[in-house]
Design a protein around this motif. Sequence first.
Motif, mmCIF file in Angstrom:
data_model
loop_
_atom_site.group_PDB
_atom_site.id
_atom_site.type_symbol
_atom_site.label_atom_id
_atom_site.label_comp_id
_atom_site.label_asym_id
_atom_site.label_seq_id
_atom_site.Cartn_x
_atom_site.Cartn_y
_atom_site.Cartn_z
ATOM 1 N N ASP A 10 0.873 -1.265 -0.074
ATOM 2 C CA ASP A 10 0.161 0.052 0.067
ATOM 3 C C ASP A 10 1.001 1.355 0.093
ATOM 4 N N GLU A 11 1.847 1.324 0.763
ATOM 5 C CA GLU A 11 2.839 2.298 1.005
ATOM 6 C C GLU A 11 3.495 2.458 -0.506
ATOM 7 N N LYS A 14 1.077 4.083 -2.885
ATOM 8 C CA LYS A 14 0.910 5.352 -2.913
ATOM 9 C C LYS A 14 2.095 6.177 -3.184
ATOM 10 N N THR A 17 2.049 6.579 -6.939
ATOM 11 C CA THR A 17 0.998 7.529 -7.345
ATOM 12 C C THR A 17 1.373 8.793 -7.059
ATOM 13 N N ASP A 18 2.442 9.241 -6.071
ATOM 14 C CA ASP A 18 2.644 10.527 -5.873
ATOM 15 C C ASP A 18 3.712 10.784 -6.877
#
Length: 100
Positions: A10-11, A14, A17-18
């Motif tokens: 998940d990290e 993320k 995506t960033d």
Amino acid sequence: MSTGPNRILDEFAKLMTDAAGAAQGVRREMETAFKGQAERILNSMDVVQREEFEAAREMAAKAREENTRLAARIEALEAKLAELTGQAAPAAAAKPKSKK
């Protein structure tokens, strides 16, 4: 709170995506900078924009059409004048028209 491989994934998702969002922002900034520089170069070269060229070309075409129409009208009026006065038709009417 979850732990283990799911939290790490998940990290990581993320973070990716960033990073993709940041890359798109940089891309937009580079495009804007490139377009601005290209416009400055073209303006310094006195290059005509496409819209201005098309407008001038359209005006020239209309002017040619009007000149042709007016030339025909003048010839007709000269012929009518010659007919009324009993003179021969003017020499200008006998000239061949040049077409470009």
